[in-house]
Each structure stands twice: as structure tokens, then as C-alpha cells.
Scaffold this motif. Structure first.
Motif, PDB file in Angstrom:
ATOM      1  N   ALA A 155      -8.521  -1.866  -5.990  1.00  0.00           N
ATOM      2  CA  ALA A 155      -9.482  -0.891  -5.470  1.00  0.00           C
ATOM      3  C   ALA A 155     -10.630  -1.597  -4.760  1.00  0.00           C
ATOM      4  O   ALA A 155     -11.134  -2.621  -5.237  1.00  0.00           O
ATOM      5  N   GLY A 156     -11.018  -1.049  -3.617  1.00  0.00           N
ATOM      6  CA  GLY A 156     -12.096  -1.637  -2.837  1.00  0.00           C
ATOM      7  C   GLY A 156     -11.640  -2.711  -1.886  1.00  0.00           C
ATOM      8  O   GLY A 156     -12.453  -3.255  -1.118  1.00  0.00           O
ATOM      9  N   CYS A 157     -10.352  -3.042  -1.927  1.00  0.00           N
ATOM     10  CA  CYS A 157      -9.785  -4.068  -1.032  1.00  0.00           C
ATOM     11  C   CYS A 157      -8.872  -3.410  -0.004  1.00  0.00           C
ATOM     12  O   CYS A 157      -8.334  -2.325  -0.220  1.00  0.00           O
ATOM     13  N   LEU A 158      -8.696  -4.094   1.094  1.00  0.00           N
ATOM     14  CA  LEU A 158      -7.862  -3.603   2.190  1.00  0.00           C
ATOM     15  C   LEU A 158      -6.619  -4.482   2.294  1.00  0.00           C
ATOM     16  O   LEU A 158      -6.727  -5.703   2.477  1.00  0.00           O
ATOM     17  N   VAL A 159      -5.456  -3.883   2.149  1.00  0.00           N
ATOM     18  CA  VAL A 159      -4.186  -4.592   2.324  1.00  0.00           C
ATOM     19  C   VAL A 159      -3.631  -4.236   3.696  1.00  0.00           C
ATOM     20  O   VAL A 159      -3.399  -3.057   3.991  1.00  0.00           O
ATOM     21  N   ALA A 160      -3.442  -5.235   4.533  1.00  0.00           N
ATOM     22  CA  ALA A 160      -2.930  -5.028   5.890  1.00  0.00           C
ATOM     23  C   ALA A 160      -1.482  -5.473   5.957  1.00  0.00           C
ATOM     24  O   ALA A 160      -1.149  -6.587   5.543  1.00  0.00           O
ATOM     25  N   VAL A 161      -0.632  -4.602   6.473  1.00  0.00           N
ATOM     26  CA  VAL A 161       0.792  -4.911   6.634  1.00  0.00           C
ATOM     27  C   VAL A 161       1.134  -4.789   8.107  1.00  0.00           C
ATOM     28  O   VAL A 161       1.037  -3.707   8.689  1.00  0.00           O
ATOM     29  N   PHE A 162       1.496  -5.914   8.722  1.00  0.00           N
ATOM     30  CA  PHE A 162       1.938  -5.935  10.121  1.00  0.00           C
ATOM     31  C   PHE A 162       3.457  -6.002  10.096  1.00  0.00           C
ATOM     32  O   PHE A 162       4.030  -7.022   9.705  1.00  0.00           O
ATOM     33  N   ASP A 163       4.127  -4.952  10.510  1.00  0.00           N
ATOM     34  CA  ASP A 163       5.567  -4.912  10.294  1.00  0.00           C
ATOM     35  C   ASP A 163       6.190  -3.855  11.195  1.00  0.00           C
ATOM     36  O   ASP A 163       5.705  -3.612  12.304  1.00  0.00           O
ATOM     37  N   SER A 164       7.230  -3.193  10.693  1.00  0.00           N
ATOM     38  CA  SER A 164       7.978  -2.217  11.490  1.00  0.00           C
ATOM     39  C   SER A 164       7.423  -0.810  11.356  1.00  0.00           C
ATOM     40  O   SER A 164       8.042   0.144  11.808  1.00  0.00           O
ATOM     41  N   GLY A 165       6.254  -0.664  10.735  1.00  0.00           N
ATOM     42  CA  GLY A 165       5.647   0.638  10.551  1.00  0.00           C
ATOM     43  C   GLY A 165       5.697   1.078   9.107  1.00  0.00           C
ATOM     44  O   GLY A 165       5.934   0.272   8.198  1.00  0.00           O
ATOM     45  N   SER A 231       4.481   8.471  14.448  1.00  0.00           N
ATOM     46  CA  SER A 231       4.775   7.071  14.145  1.00  0.00           C
ATOM     47  C   SER A 231       5.775   7.011  13.013  1.00  0.00           C
ATOM     48  O   SER A 231       5.550   7.606  11.951  1.00  0.00           O
ATOM     49  N   ALA A 232       6.879   6.300  13.236  1.00  0.00           N
ATOM     50  CA  ALA A 232       7.942   6.223  12.233  1.00  0.00           C
ATOM     51  C   ALA A 232       8.339   4.777  11.990  1.00  0.00           C
ATOM     52  O   ALA A 232       8.111   3.900  12.830  1.00  0.00           O
ATOM     53  N   ASP A 233       8.910   4.542  10.834  1.00  0.00           N
ATOM     54  CA  ASP A 233       9.469   3.233  10.491  1.00  0.00           C
ATOM     55  C   ASP A 233      10.979   3.341  10.573  1.00  0.00           C
ATOM     56  O   ASP A 233      11.637   3.780   9.626  1.00  0.00           O
ATOM     57  N   VAL A 234      11.542   2.956  11.691  1.00  0.00           N
ATOM     58  CA  VAL A 234      12.974   3.145  11.927  1.00  0.00           C
ATOM     59  C   VAL A 234      13.815   2.245  11.035  1.00  0.00           C
ATOM     60  O   VAL A 234      14.839   2.658  10.484  1.00  0.00           O
ATOM     61  N   SER A 235      13.394   0.989  10.863  1.00  0.00           N
ATOM     62  CA  SER A 235      14.201   0.048  10.080  1.00  0.00           C
ATOM     63  C   SER A 235      13.950   0.167   8.585  1.00  0.00           C
ATOM     64  O   SER A 235      14.801  -0.201   7.776  1.00  0.00           O
ATOM     65  N   GLY A 236      12.780   0.641   8.185  1.00  0.00           N
ATOM     66  CA  GLY A 236      12.441   0.730   6.768  1.00  0.00           C
ATOM     67  C   GLY A 236      11.852  -0.540   6.196  1.00  0.00           C
ATOM     68  O   GLY A 236      11.377  -0.553   5.046  1.00  0.00           O
ATOM     69  N   HIS A 237      11.846  -1.614   6.970  1.00  0.00           N
ATOM     70  CA  HIS A 237      11.355  -2.904   6.490  1.00  0.00           C
ATOM     71  C   HIS A 237       9.878  -2.827   6.115  1.00  0.00           C
ATOM     72  O   HIS A 237       9.459  -3.242   5.025  1.00  0.00           O
ATOM     73  N   GLY A 238       9.063  -2.277   7.013  1.00  0.00           N
ATOM     74  CA  GLY A 238       7.634  -2.216   6.765  1.00  0.00           C
ATOM     75  C   GLY A 238       7.284  -1.325   5.591  1.00  0.00           C
ATOM     76  O   GLY A 238       6.366  -1.629   4.811  1.00  0.00           O
TER      77      GLY A 238
END
Length: 619
Positions: A155-165, A231-238
Motif C-alpha cells: 500500500a502506498g507504492c506504485l507497481v509499474a508493469v511494461f508488457d502486453s497490456g 485497451s486489451a491484452d491479446v497475449s495475456g502475458h502482461g
């Protein structure tokens, strides 16, 4: 004429015809054929704003790095500018999904809920393996911390995920206040003023969606909501990666490592025939995340679950240097997967004391393939290439620049480079292109003969296993130094994979340097640590759950763990400096021993396996 301000492969690309570029796996990456422009990474000083003239676009990122989109005809003029220090072309980033079928000791990957596509000879055994893995993962990441360390959730932290969505409709990314995604930047979408679709401030591509817009889309339901936030995640990886890092499922089996963290998602842009994102899109995402984290005043944990095999693997590329610089901005930690090239037979290294023959098997129906040879510039080799039919090609390694040879059904572009301003290593690059459809299959042999040796170390790399056939491989491969880039950047937390159920190193996981041996110009003590990366069951885009294997799915456990430590230190005020290298040090100190790994740190699991509770200061 080739410019020393341009990296070798960019010089070769500019010297190549359109047909050669189209046939190559690498030469065309970054080039827009319709507009005849290149997207380039530049290191610069001073002010580049005067270059924005309608033909040239400059996106300044941070620490003297920028992305320049420029007509090919103007690249020589760009390189001639005093402000431009060095220029590289983008690379494609391969998502590190590892197919468990490649390992004889694992059953096929499938779906825990019974909705997946895998067919299993022993479903009961498979489910038991997955349950054991889940119990291990939850015990060592979320459950122990929740019960023994004051209920840390990130809580209070930001998790950034750069991926397939991400599938933002899943409840795993929501709480009672709506979506936990504060920002979603989809780089693949086109801005549309009529629909209110705009890129983030300071950027020129994609569309940014806020939490408010995402909440409104969720309230409308998937059919109508998708029109509002398409916005969609086509591969599901992200989606899988984000759920492992920070999913908030009410079912403890599927709860992520930091279920209370806020999320920042970037769906990386995709371009070209391979539909893989580029390093330039990653760099934009990194600059964006740092900007948002500072605006929000939140510590930032970044997850990178992809990589590529092109480069010296010594931390010297502009991408690696950029990420090292980004690690020093604000309060952040960047976690990257070691990659899945450890057992792919795509790397050979050695010390050249006498003539050595390096044999490469090229499978049938290989439409393109390349080999990088990296060596210390002080060493002098003679290099010859023997074709499958026995023809010999002597490579004039003392002449910098391009050489072209055609034998039977294969055209070979050879580029002899020089060291860059950031590395003592020299590249000799071989690009194998088909004359018609496929290059010659069979055994290609590289003959390396020492002439004058100082260091003697050499490295040879093939493209990642995702873009070559299974039959294309070195006969006598070296599993060491198989980390993918950018996990080779020194200040990142590089994460390898273990089989949690057996508490053992997973052999597909990329490796660093053997033992503690330091090689000239190459990194040491990588990976930094390891985490479970085999049959990790988590949320699937579209609903349900699925088992995933690869370092892609080990990294988010560490990313989530970083958020927990930053919550304890920064958010709760116990240690306002618990980020960056300091946080890495605590994770390394708390890492536990892995079965069969007697000496640590080592090239397989670094300092050991992730153990959050033992990594917390004072615990």
C-alpha cells in the motif's frame, strides 16, 4: 561512409538494400518503410529542440537520452552534430514465455481451473505440482509477510508493469474503491481528439487512460466499457505478470505478492512483422513511470519481463546505460528477468589459446539467422567460415566495415566493427539471408585462430529462441553469460528462476558469469537472486487461471517484494532510503540457499532464492 557515432548494426542497416533489410531479423527494426524514417536512440548533450522541424521528431527522456524519429536521408547530418554523442537503432524485446515442453522433466503448461488448452497425461499429478508451487509461492512471499510483518501489502507504492497490456476488467486489479490501476498508457492506440484520446503529457504516441476513465468503463460492463477504454491484452502475458506482482484476488491461492499496491500499466507498442515491442517503447515507458511516480509522490517498483540476445552483454548499450541512469531518479527499483536462454544452445564462449572450431547447426526452413561474435579489441583473431558444402570464406577482420558474400542459397552480410565509447569489446556480426526462401541448412563452422592474444575471451550469440527454429543451435554451447538484455544492466535487480516444487535451479533460466570469475569487460554477480518460475498459476486475461513458466513470471514476485519493502521503509517511515541499490542489498542478504547451490553468489541463482521476511530490516 560509416560513422563512428553510429553503432555497428545501424551502419550495416544503412549500408544494406531494402531487400536485405526485409529478409533480416534485425536490420529493419526501427525503420518505417512507408515514411522512410528511422526511430533512433541517441545519447546527447545540450539542446536538441531546434531539430523539431516537422521532418524530425525529438522526444527527450532523461539523463541526456532521447528518441529521434528522422528521415533516413538526414541521419548523416544528425550524426555530424556536435550535440549527438552516440546513436543506436532499436531492438525487439521478446516476451520471456518459456514453453515447458522444452524440458523433459515437466508436464505441459495448462489451466488450473480446467479451462485451459493443455492436455495432460496425468492431470492429478499436474494439479498437485501446481498446488505445491502455489503453496510455496504464497508461503514465501505474501502469507509470511502478512502474518509476521505488520500486514504489508505494498500500500502506498506504485507497481509499474511494461508488457502486453492488462485485462483491467478482472477483479484481481480492483478493490472497493474501483480499479487499482491509476494510469494505463496503451502505446498501440492512435490518439483521437474527437473521442478524447490523448497521449500522456510530453509524449507523442499512444493513449493514456486514468483511473476515473477505467472505473467508468468497468461500471458499463465489458461490452460497452471497452468502447470507452479500448485497451486489451491479446497475449495475456502482461495480465499474468501484473497478477503475480500485485493481484488482489480474494482467493489466497491467487493473491499477488503486493495486493495493496497501486498499478501503472504500459502496453508497449508493437511494430513490424514480428509484432514485438521495441527498446524505444520501453525507454518511453520508463520515463513516463518516473514522471508519474514523482507527481504522485509514491515509491516505484518496475517490472521488466522481456529481453533480447543482441549485444555485448556487458552493460554498455544505450538501453542498459539509460536504465542504470533511470535507477538513480526518484525512489525506485527496477526488476528484470534473466531470460530463458540458459538451455537454448544459443551461446558459445571460451578463451582462445589455439585454433578452435565452433560448429553451428542450422535447421531446415530457417528464413534468416545471425551470429554475433564479441571479443576484446586488443586480441587479434583470424576468422574463417566453412559452409555446409565445405566452401571456405576468409573474413578480413582487419578492415572495418561491411563485407558481402553469397554462397549457394545464402547471402552473408558481415560487419567488422570497432569498440564503442562505452565498451572495450569489438563486434564481428554475421547476418545470414536467403537468396530465395531459406538459408542453407546443415553445419556451418567458424574457425577462430589466435594471432595476438591479450585477454582471449570471446562470446558468440544467436538470436533468442523465440525467433529461430529448435534445430538451429550451437553444437557445444556455453550456458554461462546467457542473460538477456536489459537484465545485464548493473543497477537492475536481475531475477533468475527456480523450480519451487523441487527447490532447484531451473535450467532454462539465463546465467551470468561462472562462479565468481571476473571476465574482462563483462558483468559479474548476475543474476542477483532467483524466485519460483515454473508452473506459476495466476489470473488469465478473459477470466480463469493458468499455469505459466519462465523468468517472466519469477520477476514479478521480486517486483512485488520490492513494493513490500518500500512500504515498510518509505511509506511507513521506518527507512526513507530503502530503494535502489540499498533495497537490492537487503533482498540479497535475506535470500535463502537453493538446493544444490553450494557457493553463492553464483551464475545461476545469484545470492539465492527470494525470502521477503528475512529481507526486511530488523526482522
Amino acid at each position: 561512409m560509416d560513422s563512428q557515432k553510429l553503432e555497428d548494426i545501424l551502419n550495416l542497416s544503412l549500408d544494406s538494400t531494402m531487400e536485405e533489410r526485409e529478409k533480416s531479423l534485425t536490420l529493419n527494426v526501427g525503420f518505417n518503410e512507408a515514411e522512410q524514417t528511422w526511430e533512433l536512440i541517441v545519447k546527447f548533450h545540450g539542446d536538441l529542440s531546434r531539430l523539431n522541424d516537422g521532418r524530425i521528431s525529438v522526444e527527450v527522456l532523461l539523463a541526456g537520452y532521447a528518441i529521434v524519429t528522422i528521415p533516413e536521408s538526414l541521419i548523416p547530418a544528425l550524426a555530424a552534430l556536435d550535440e549527438i554523442e552516440y546513436v543506436e537503432k532499436p531492438r525487439e524485446l521478446l516476451y520471456n514465455i518459456y514453453d515447458a515442453k522444452r524440458q523433459s522433466c515437466f508436464l505441459p503448461v495448462g489451466d488450473f481451473s480446467g479451462e485451459g488448452t493443455g492436455a495432460f497425461s496425468s492431470r492429478q499429478a499436474f494439479l498437485q505440482d501446481m498446488m505445491s508451487e502455489l503453496e510455496y509461492r504464497n508461503d514465501r512471499t505474501s502469507a509470511e509477510v502478512t502474518s509476521g510483518s505488520g500486514g504489508l501489502t505494498g500500500a502506498g507504492c506504485l507497481v509499474a508493469v511494461f508488457d502486453s497490456g492488462i485485462d483491467y476488467f478482472l477483479p484481481d486489479f480492483q478493490n472497493r474503491d474501483g480499479s487499482r490501476i491509476l494510469y494505463l498508457w496503451d502505446q498501440t492506440l492512435l490518439p483521437d481528439e474527437e473521442r478524447g484520446f490523448y497521449p500522456p503529457e510530453g509524449f507523442i504516441m499512444g493513449v493514456e487512460f486514468t483511473k476515473e476513465k477505467i472505473d467508468a468503463a468497468i461500471a458499463l460492463g465489458e461490452a460497452e466499457g471497452f468502447r470507452l477504454v479500448p485497451s486489451a491484452d491479446v497475449s495475456g502475458h502482461g495480465t499474468a505478470v501484473a497478477a503475480i506482482a500485485a493481484g488482489s484476488s480474494t482467493n489466497a491461492l491467487y493473491t499477488g505478492a503486493a495486493p495493496g499496491a497501486s498499478l501503472l500499466i504500459v502496453r508497449l507498442g508493437q511494430a513490424g512483422r514480428g509484432s514485438y515491442p521495441r527498446t524505444t517503447q520501453l525507454m518511453r515507458a520508463m520515463a513516463y513511470a518516473l514522471q508519474k511516480a514523482q507527481e504522485l509522490g509514491m515509491p516505484l517498483a518496475v517490472n521488466l519481463s522481456f529481453g533480447n540476445s543482441y549485444g555485448a552483454h556487458d552493460g554498455s548499450s544505450l538501453l542498459e546505460r539509460f536504465l542504470d541512469n533511470a535507477s538513480e531518479v526518484w525512489k525506485n527499483v527496477i526488476c528484470a528477468g534473466a531470460g530463458n536462454e540458459g538451455a537454448s544452445a544459443g551461446h558459445v564462449s571460451g578463451r582462445l589459446t589455439q585454433e578452435r572450431a565452433v560448429e553451428l547447426a542450422v535447421g531446415e526452413y530457417e528464413s534468416s539467422m545471425n551470429v554475433q561474435l564479441w571479443k576484446n579489441f586488443s586480441d587479434r583473431f583470424r576468422i574463417a567460415l566453412l559452409t555446409p558444402s565445405g566452401q571456405r570464406i576468409d573474413v578480413p577482420v582487419d578492415r572495418v566495415g561491411r563485407i558481402t558474400v553469397t554462397v549457394e542459397q545464402t547471402q552473408i552480410l558481415i560487419y567488422v566493427g570497432e569498440p564503442s565509447p562505452y565498451s572495450v569489446n569489438q563486434e564481428i556480426y554475421f547476418d545470414f539471408l536467403p537468396v530465395n526462401h531459406f538459408i542453407n541448412s546443415g553445419i556451418w563452422t567458424f574457425l577462430l585462430e589466435p594471432v595476438y592474444i591479450v585477454a582471449g575471451e570471446f562470446q558468440m550469440y544467436l538470436p533468442g529462441q523465440a525467433v529461430r527454429t529448435d534445430d538451429t543451435r550451437f553444437f557445444d554451447p556455453t550456458p554461462e553469460l546467457t542473460l538477456t538484455i536489459p537484465s545485464t544492466a548493473g543497477k537492475l535487480i536481475t531475477v533468475g528462476a527456480i523450480q519451487g516444487n523441487y527447490d532447484a535451479y531451473a535450467d532454462f533460466s539465463g546465467r551470468g558469469v561462472r562462479g565468481r570469475e571476473q571476465l574482462p569487460g563483462f558483468p559479474n554477480t548476475k543474476p542477483d537472486l532467483a524466485a519460483p518460475g515454473v508452473n506459476i498459476v495466476t489470473a488469465r486475461a478473459g477470466g480463469g487461471h493458468e499455469a505459466y513458466t519462465g523468468t517472466s513470471f519469477a520477476v514479478p514476485l521480486v517486483t512485488g517484494a520490492a513494493a513490500l519493502l518500500m512500504e515498510w521503509g518509505i511509506v511507513r517511515g521506518n527507512d526513507p532510503y530503502l530503494y535502489g541499490e540499498k533495497l537490492k542489498a537487503f533482498l540479497q542478504r535475506g535470500a535463502r540457499r537453493v538446493r544444490g547451490e553450494e557457493r553463492v553468489p553464483n551464475d545461476r541463482v545469484g545470492y539465492g532464492a527470494l525470502c521477503v521476511e528475512d529481507s526486511l530490516p530488523g526482522e
